[in-house]
Structure formats: structure tokens, C-alpha cells
Design a protein around this motif. Structure first.
Motif, PDB file in Angstrom:
ATOM      1  N   GLY B  14       0.812  -1.216   0.000  1.00  0.00           N
ATOM      2  CA  GLY B  14       0.000   0.000   0.000  1.00  0.00           C
ATOM      3  C   GLY B  14       0.844   1.263   0.000  1.00  0.00           C
ATOM      4  O   GLY B  14       0.510   2.239  -0.684  1.00  0.00           O
ATOM      5  N   ALA B  23      -1.848   4.630  -7.669  1.00  0.00           N
ATOM      6  CA  ALA B  23      -3.224   4.779  -7.174  1.00  0.00           C
ATOM      7  C   ALA B  23      -3.871   6.044  -7.723  1.00  0.00           C
ATOM      8  O   ALA B  23      -5.016   6.334  -7.412  1.00  0.00           O
ATOM      9  CB  ALA B  23      -3.234   4.804  -5.645  1.00  0.00           C
ATOM     10  N   PHE B 100      -8.223   3.280 -12.868  1.00  0.00           N
ATOM     11  CA  PHE B 100      -7.943   2.492 -11.660  1.00  0.00           C
ATOM     12  C   PHE B 100      -7.767   1.025 -12.029  1.00  0.00           C
ATOM     13  O   PHE B 100      -8.530   0.493 -12.834  1.00  0.00           O
ATOM     14  CB  PHE B 100      -9.126   2.551 -10.679  1.00  0.00           C
ATOM     15  CG  PHE B 100      -9.196   3.767  -9.813  1.00  0.00           C
ATOM     16  CD1 PHE B 100      -8.200   4.030  -8.881  1.00  0.00           C
ATOM     17  CD2 PHE B 100     -10.272   4.640  -9.908  1.00  0.00           C
ATOM     18  CE1 PHE B 100      -8.282   5.155  -8.056  1.00  0.00           C
ATOM     19  CE2 PHE B 100     -10.366   5.767  -9.095  1.00  0.00           C
ATOM     20  CZ  PHE B 100      -9.369   6.022  -8.160  1.00  0.00           C
ATOM     21  N   CYS B 101      -6.779   0.351 -11.423  1.00  0.00           N
ATOM     22  CA  CYS B 101      -6.716  -1.098 -11.485  1.00  0.00           C
ATOM     23  C   CYS B 101      -6.904  -1.598 -10.051  1.00  0.00           C
ATOM     24  O   CYS B 101      -6.795  -0.817  -9.101  1.00  0.00           O
ATOM     25  CB  CYS B 101      -5.393  -1.579 -12.082  1.00  0.00           C
ATOM     26  SG  CYS B 101      -3.931  -1.159 -11.120  1.00  0.00           S
ATOM     27  N   PRO B 102      -7.218  -2.891  -9.869  1.00  0.00           N
ATOM     28  CA  PRO B 102      -7.503  -3.358  -8.492  1.00  0.00           C
ATOM     29  C   PRO B 102      -6.356  -3.080  -7.512  1.00  0.00           C
ATOM     30  O   PRO B 102      -6.594  -2.644  -6.383  1.00  0.00           O
ATOM     31  CB  PRO B 102      -7.733  -4.861  -8.678  1.00  0.00           C
ATOM     32  CG  PRO B 102      -8.244  -4.986 -10.081  1.00  0.00           C
ATOM     33  CD  PRO B 102      -7.501  -3.943 -10.862  1.00  0.00           C
ATOM     34  N   GLY B 103      -5.117  -3.304  -7.943  1.00  0.00           N
ATOM     35  CA  GLY B 103      -3.974  -3.103  -7.049  1.00  0.00           C
ATOM     36  C   GLY B 103      -3.750  -1.644  -6.696  1.00  0.00           C
ATOM     37  O   GLY B 103      -3.137  -1.323  -5.681  1.00  0.00           O
ATOM     38  N   LEU B 106      -7.434  -0.659  -4.298  1.00  0.00           N
ATOM     39  CA  LEU B 106      -7.623  -1.172  -2.933  1.00  0.00           C
ATOM     40  C   LEU B 106      -6.830  -0.361  -1.902  1.00  0.00           C
ATOM     41  O   LEU B 106      -7.402   0.079  -0.904  1.00  0.00           O
ATOM     42  CB  LEU B 106      -7.289  -2.676  -2.857  1.00  0.00           C
ATOM     43  CG  LEU B 106      -8.235  -3.595  -3.646  1.00  0.00           C
ATOM     44  CD1 LEU B 106      -7.835  -5.061  -3.494  1.00  0.00           C
ATOM     45  CD2 LEU B 106      -9.684  -3.414  -3.203  1.00  0.00           C
ATOM     46  N   PRO B 107      -5.527  -0.110  -2.118  1.00  0.00           N
ATOM     47  CA  PRO B 107      -4.828   0.764  -1.166  1.00  0.00           C
ATOM     48  C   PRO B 107      -5.439   2.169  -1.124  1.00  0.00           C
ATOM     49  O   PRO B 107      -5.520   2.784  -0.055  1.00  0.00           O
ATOM     50  CB  PRO B 107      -3.393   0.810  -1.700  1.00  0.00           C
ATOM     51  CG  PRO B 107      -3.254  -0.419  -2.516  1.00  0.00           C
ATOM     52  CD  PRO B 107      -4.607  -0.663  -3.118  1.00  0.00           C
ATOM     53  N   ALA B 108      -5.892   2.663  -2.284  1.00  0.00           N
ATOM     54  CA  ALA B 108      -6.437   4.024  -2.356  1.00  0.00           C
ATOM     55  C   ALA B 108      -7.692   4.195  -1.506  1.00  0.00           C
ATOM     56  O   ALA B 108      -8.074   5.323  -1.172  1.00  0.00           O
ATOM     57  CB  ALA B 108      -6.722   4.400  -3.812  1.00  0.00           C
ATOM     58  N   LEU B 109      -8.338   3.063  -1.142  1.00  0.00           N
ATOM     59  CA  LEU B 109      -9.493   3.157  -0.234  1.00  0.00           C
ATOM     60  C   LEU B 109      -9.114   3.894   1.046  1.00  0.00           C
ATOM     61  O   LEU B 109      -9.946   4.571   1.656  1.00  0.00           O
ATOM     62  CB  LEU B 109      -9.997   1.747   0.125  1.00  0.00           C
ATOM     63  CG  LEU B 109     -10.833   1.010  -0.925  1.00  0.00           C
ATOM     64  CD1 LEU B 109     -11.056  -0.426  -0.495  1.00  0.00           C
ATOM     65  CD2 LEU B 109     -12.167   1.714  -1.143  1.00  0.00           C
ATOM     66  N   GLY B 110      -7.855   3.751   1.448  1.00  0.00           N
ATOM     67  CA  GLY B 110      -7.376   4.387   2.683  1.00  0.00           C
ATOM     68  C   GLY B 110      -7.424   5.898   2.658  1.00  0.00           C
ATOM     69  O   GLY B 110      -7.390   6.544   3.707  1.00  0.00           O
ATOM     70  N   VAL B 116     -12.913   6.458  -5.173  1.00  0.00           N
ATOM     71  CA  VAL B 116     -12.294   5.139  -5.011  1.00  0.00           C
ATOM     72  C   VAL B 116     -13.348   4.127  -4.562  1.00  0.00           C
ATOM     73  O   VAL B 116     -13.421   3.006  -5.058  1.00  0.00           O
ATOM     74  CB  VAL B 116     -11.139   5.193  -3.984  1.00  0.00           C
ATOM     75  CG1 VAL B 116     -10.458   3.841  -3.888  1.00  0.00           C
ATOM     76  CG2 VAL B 116     -10.141   6.271  -4.336  1.00  0.00           C
ATOM     77  N   PHE B 119     -15.514   3.173  -7.462  1.00  0.00           N
ATOM     78  CA  PHE B 119     -14.831   2.237  -8.363  1.00  0.00           C
ATOM     79  C   PHE B 119     -14.791   0.833  -7.764  1.00  0.00           C
ATOM     80  O   PHE B 119     -15.093  -0.153  -8.445  1.00  0.00           O
ATOM     81  CB  PHE B 119     -13.397   2.704  -8.663  1.00  0.00           C
ATOM     82  CG  PHE B 119     -12.621   1.690  -9.465  1.00  0.00           C
ATOM     83  CD1 PHE B 119     -12.726   1.651 -10.849  1.00  0.00           C
ATOM     84  CD2 PHE B 119     -11.810   0.752  -8.837  1.00  0.00           C
ATOM     85  CE1 PHE B 119     -12.046   0.694 -11.588  1.00  0.00           C
ATOM     86  CE2 PHE B 119     -11.134  -0.215  -9.573  1.00  0.00           C
ATOM     87  CZ  PHE B 119     -11.240  -0.230 -10.949  1.00  0.00           C
TER      88      PHE B 119
END
Lengths: 112, 146
Positions: B14, B23, B100-103, B106-110, B116, B119
Motif C-alpha cells: 500500500g 493509485a 484504476f486497477c484493483p492493485g 484497494l490501497p487508495a481506499l485508505g 475510489v 470504483f
């Protein structure tokens, strides 16, 4: 395994005994930007030059694609290519080209 | 111990994603926009990640077994099938539309950003829809109606 495999495993309907480590990795990932904030005093920059409907459409298409291809940029692009997996090298070449063509179409043909 | 290790693996990923700009959809889309506002810097992120992982795998596979498990779990499928290639092409189209790609997401959720979240919700819906399609196709094949 990359981000797709970790997330997809969490979405499984069967009570997976190995969902613990997936959740732990996901929490770790989400803590990443907060750790950056704590260290540098700034949240990582996120600029979204995409409308909300296009985010929904794009996200849905990404979800379908990575499920069929069994991986994304981290799974195929980093882990798979680093293991010299033939499948991952082909998958990575295909999605990089498809992404490039899509960006070209959206930005230069539609003129968005 | 396994959970703590997993958490820190995710955390390192992350932080790397956050610092590198993977991200950030604007940066990702510029990386692919060779004919326009091209920003080639992300090639070093992917290249660097592959180089480090390549060396890391060599070191890890010197061991007979992993530290926390009885054996390594690696993909065994080596077939270049339509599913892999079509799925990758579809993923690329979605990545090109959203940035956005999954990798990355997901960290960008933070960051707590609503874009985000939108998406990732759509991503999850897409994964579940594809599973439904695959299950439906499989059931049709089993019942002999192709």
C-alpha cells in the motif's frame, strides 16, 4: 497472487478458512496511504479525471475482465511476469495494449 | 503471526502504490496516453517491481517450503486460452476508461475518497457478475445444452 486474487477470495460464498490473511493484507493495503500521511504529512495524490458514470462502467468492466483472466496488474503484471509465467506475460502484454488503445480512443477519437 | 505478517505485506504494498502514483488515475492515464500528455515514469514502477519480485522469488524458492505453510501454492495452469486473453483485453478496456486497477484502487481506499469507493463497489459487482456468467455457462455445459 495479486490484488484481484486477494479481493476475489474474500468475495467467496463458501466459508473460506484462509480469509483471515486476505483480510489482514487488505487492511494493510488500506493503511498504506495513512502511513504515507503519517510520515510525510500529506495524503497521496488522487486525481480522478473521469466522470462518476465512467468510473462505474470502468470498474464493472475491470471486475469482469480480471475474473476471466484470473489476475490484474499486480497478479499477472508483477508476480506472474517475475516468475516468467507464459500466461502472465501474454496477459500483461494484452492488457497493456488494450489499455493504451482505450485511452487513445477515449482521449483522441472521442475528443473527451 | 501469519496475520501480522500478512498485514505488513499489505502495508508495504500500500505504501509503495501510494508513493509511486499507481493509485492516481490521472497519472496512470497519462502513462498510457503516448499520443497526448505522456508521462512514462510509471514504467519504472512496474519495471522496478518486476525486478525486485524476480530476485525475491529466486531467493524464496531456494527454500524447500515456505515459513508459514507446508508447501508453495503456485498456479499450475499453463494454457493460453481464450478466457485469459479475452479477460485481459476486457480488463484493459476498463482500466483505460477508469484509470484504476484493483492493485491501485484497494490501497487508495485508505484515502477515504468517494471516487475510489465507487470504483471498488463497481469492481466487486463486476467480479460477482462474471462469476455468475461463468457458473451459468458451466451449468449449461453440464446439462448438455451448448
Amino acid at each position: 497472487m495479486g490484488a484481484t486474487g486477494i479481493l476475489a477470495g474474500l468475495l467467496s460464498t463458501s466459508p473460506f478458512h484462509d480469509s483471515g490473511w486476505r483480510l489482514a493484507i487488505l487492511l494493510g493495503m488500506i493503511s498504506g496511504p495513512l502511513a504515507v500521511l503519517a510520515i510525510s504529512g500529506q495524503m497521496p495524490l488522487i486525481q480522478v479525471p473521469v466522470s462518476t458514470p465512467m468510473l462505474v462502467v470502468g470498474g464493472f468492466i475491470v471486475g469482469i475482465g480480471v475474473t476471466y483472466s484470473s489476475g490484474c496488474t499486480s497478479g499477472h503484471g508483477v508476480c506472474g511476469v517475475a516468475r516468467l509465467s507464459r500466461r502472465s506475460i501474454v496477459a500483461t502484454a494484452v492488457f497493456m495494449i488494450a489499455t493504451g488503445l482505450t485511452v487513445y480512443a477515449v482521449r483522441h477519437l472521442w475528443g473527451a | 503471526m501469519r496475520l501480522i505478517t500478512s498485514y505488513f505485506i499489505g502495508l508495504i504494498f500500500g505504501i509503495g502504490i501510494s508513493i509511486s502514483g499507481m493509485a492516481n488515475p490521472a497519472k496512470v492515464l497519462n502513462f498510457f496516453d503516448i499520443a497526448g500528455t505522456w508521462d512514462p515514469s510509471l514504467i519504472f514502477v512496474m519495471g522496478g517491481a518486476v525486478a525486485v519480485a524476480f530476485i525475491g522469488y529466486r531467493i524464496v524458492f531456494l527454500r524447500k517450503t515456505p515459513v508459514f505453510d507446508a508447501g508453495f501454492q503456485l498456479p499450475t495452469n499453463t494454457r493460453l486460452d481464450v478466457r485469459l486473453i479475452a479477460g485481459s483485453a476486457v480488463f484493459g478496456i476498463g482500466w483505460g476508461i477508469s484509470g484504476f486497477c484493483p492493485g491501485g484502487a484497494l490501497p487508495a481506499l485508505g484515502t477515504g475518497r468517494i471516487e475510489v469507493l465507487i470504483f471498488v463497489a463497481a469492481l466487486i459487482a463486476g467480479i460477482l457478475a462474471a462469476r455468475g456468467l461463468i457458473a451459468f455457462g458451466g451449468a449449461r455445459l453440464l446439462s448438455g445444452k451448448t
